[in-house]
Scaffold this motif. Structure first.
Motif, PDB file in Angstrom:
ATOM      1  N   SER A   8      10.422  -9.256  46.469  1.00 61.68           N
ATOM      2  CA  SER A   8      11.695  -9.913  46.713  1.00 61.68           C
ATOM      3  C   SER A   8      12.060  -9.939  48.189  1.00 61.68           C
ATOM      4  O   SER A   8      11.598  -9.119  48.980  1.00 61.68           O
ATOM      5  CB  SER A   8      12.791  -9.200  45.930  1.00 61.68           C
ATOM      6  OG  SER A   8      12.489  -9.225  44.560  1.00 61.68           O
ATOM      7  N   ASP A  12      16.251 -13.914  48.002  1.00 58.06           N
ATOM      8  CA  ASP A  12      16.175 -13.754  46.540  1.00 58.06           C
ATOM      9  C   ASP A  12      17.356 -12.930  46.045  1.00 58.06           C
ATOM     10  O   ASP A  12      17.987 -13.270  45.043  1.00 58.06           O
ATOM     11  CB  ASP A  12      14.876 -13.053  46.122  1.00 58.06           C
ATOM     12  CG  ASP A  12      13.636 -13.858  46.439  1.00 58.06           C
ATOM     13  OD1 ASP A  12      13.685 -15.100  46.368  1.00 58.06           O
ATOM     14  OD2 ASP A  12      12.601 -13.227  46.766  1.00 58.06           O
ATOM     15  N   PHE A  13      17.641 -11.840  46.745  1.00 55.78           N
ATOM     16  CA  PHE A  13      18.749 -10.969  46.356  1.00 55.78           C
ATOM     17  C   PHE A  13      20.053 -11.768  46.324  1.00 55.78           C
ATOM     18  O   PHE A  13      20.786 -11.729  45.336  1.00 55.78           O
ATOM     19  CB  PHE A  13      18.864  -9.801  47.338  1.00 55.78           C
ATOM     20  CG  PHE A  13      19.939  -8.823  46.977  1.00 55.78           C
ATOM     21  CD1 PHE A  13      19.634  -7.674  46.280  1.00 55.78           C
ATOM     22  CD2 PHE A  13      21.263  -9.060  47.334  1.00 55.78           C
ATOM     23  CE1 PHE A  13      20.630  -6.777  45.933  1.00 55.78           C
ATOM     24  CE2 PHE A  13      22.258  -8.160  46.988  1.00 55.78           C
ATOM     25  CZ  PHE A  13      21.932  -7.013  46.294  1.00 55.78           C
ATOM     26  N   LEU A  87      13.208  -3.813  48.986  1.00 57.39           N
ATOM     27  CA  LEU A  87      12.931  -5.152  48.472  1.00 57.39           C
ATOM     28  C   LEU A  87      11.457  -5.517  48.591  1.00 57.39           C
ATOM     29  O   LEU A  87      10.938  -6.261  47.755  1.00 57.39           O
ATOM     30  CB  LEU A  87      13.806  -6.186  49.186  1.00 57.39           C
ATOM     31  CG  LEU A  87      15.311  -6.036  48.957  1.00 57.39           C
ATOM     32  CD1 LEU A  87      16.077  -7.069  49.776  1.00 57.39           C
ATOM     33  CD2 LEU A  87      15.665  -6.147  47.488  1.00 57.39           C
ATOM     34  N   GLU A  92      10.586  -9.900  41.794  1.00 52.30           N
ATOM     35  CA  GLU A  92      11.837 -10.594  41.512  1.00 52.30           C
ATOM     36  C   GLU A  92      12.395 -10.295  40.122  1.00 52.30           C
ATOM     37  O   GLU A  92      13.604 -10.151  39.960  1.00 52.30           O
ATOM     38  CB  GLU A  92      11.665 -12.106  41.700  1.00 52.30           C
ATOM     39  CG  GLU A  92      12.978 -12.846  41.621  1.00 52.30           C
ATOM     40  CD  GLU A  92      12.861 -14.316  41.945  1.00 52.30           C
ATOM     41  OE1 GLU A  92      13.493 -15.104  41.224  1.00 52.30           O
ATOM     42  OE2 GLU A  92      12.155 -14.679  42.907  1.00 52.30           O
ATOM     43  N   LEU A  95      14.088  -7.000  40.354  1.00 55.41           N
ATOM     44  CA  LEU A  95      15.317  -7.148  41.120  1.00 55.41           C
ATOM     45  C   LEU A  95      16.408  -7.733  40.233  1.00 55.41           C
ATOM     46  O   LEU A  95      17.538  -7.242  40.202  1.00 55.41           O
ATOM     47  CB  LEU A  95      15.092  -8.037  42.345  1.00 55.41           C
ATOM     48  CG  LEU A  95      16.345  -8.469  43.105  1.00 55.41           C
ATOM     49  CD1 LEU A  95      17.117  -7.265  43.632  1.00 55.41           C
ATOM     50  CD2 LEU A  95      15.964  -9.419  44.236  1.00 55.41           C
TER      51      LEU A  95
END
Length: 114
Positions: A8, A12-13, A87, A92, A95
């Motif tokens: 990630s 993305d976060f 990260l 993903e 996450l």
């Protein structure tokens, strides 16, 4: 060898966190806090780590099974379930799962009174 899954990024976060209903992003102590009723995750300014508000049991579990990815935040906040994730070691889907867990806790809490 197993196929490496993409990890990630800060982008993305941000995209995933803002996808949860009611989430807003705002400056928080030099970083960016994401909240619904209260802050449930923080993207650290350098974009390499993020902090999540988990229950102590969830924190213990993640820090045990993925100790190279998750660690308790130092000090009193870590004792309250706040957990740091790298990260660059977090695919993903994981996450998204971490964000969902933290968001659900915050969503169920009542908004602070003014």
């Amino acid at each position: 060898p197993p196929e490496a899954r993409p990890v990630s990024s800060a982008e993305d976060f941000d995209r995933l966190a803002l996808g949860f209903k009611g989430t807003v992003a705002a400056p928080h102590l030099g970083n960016t806090g994401y909240g619904v009723n209260r802050i449930y995750a923080v993207l650290v300014a350098d974009g390499t780590t993020a902090n999540f508000k988990f229950s102590r049991e969830e924190q213990r579990h993640l820090c045990t099974i993925a100790r190279d990815t998750f660690t308790p935040v130092a000090g009193g906040f870590g004792k309250k379930g706040w957990t740091t994730a790298r990260l660059d070691r977090l695919p993903e889907d994981e996450l998204a799962s971490a964000l969902l867990t933290a968001w659900q806790h915050a969503r169920l809490r009542r908004a602070p009174k003014d």
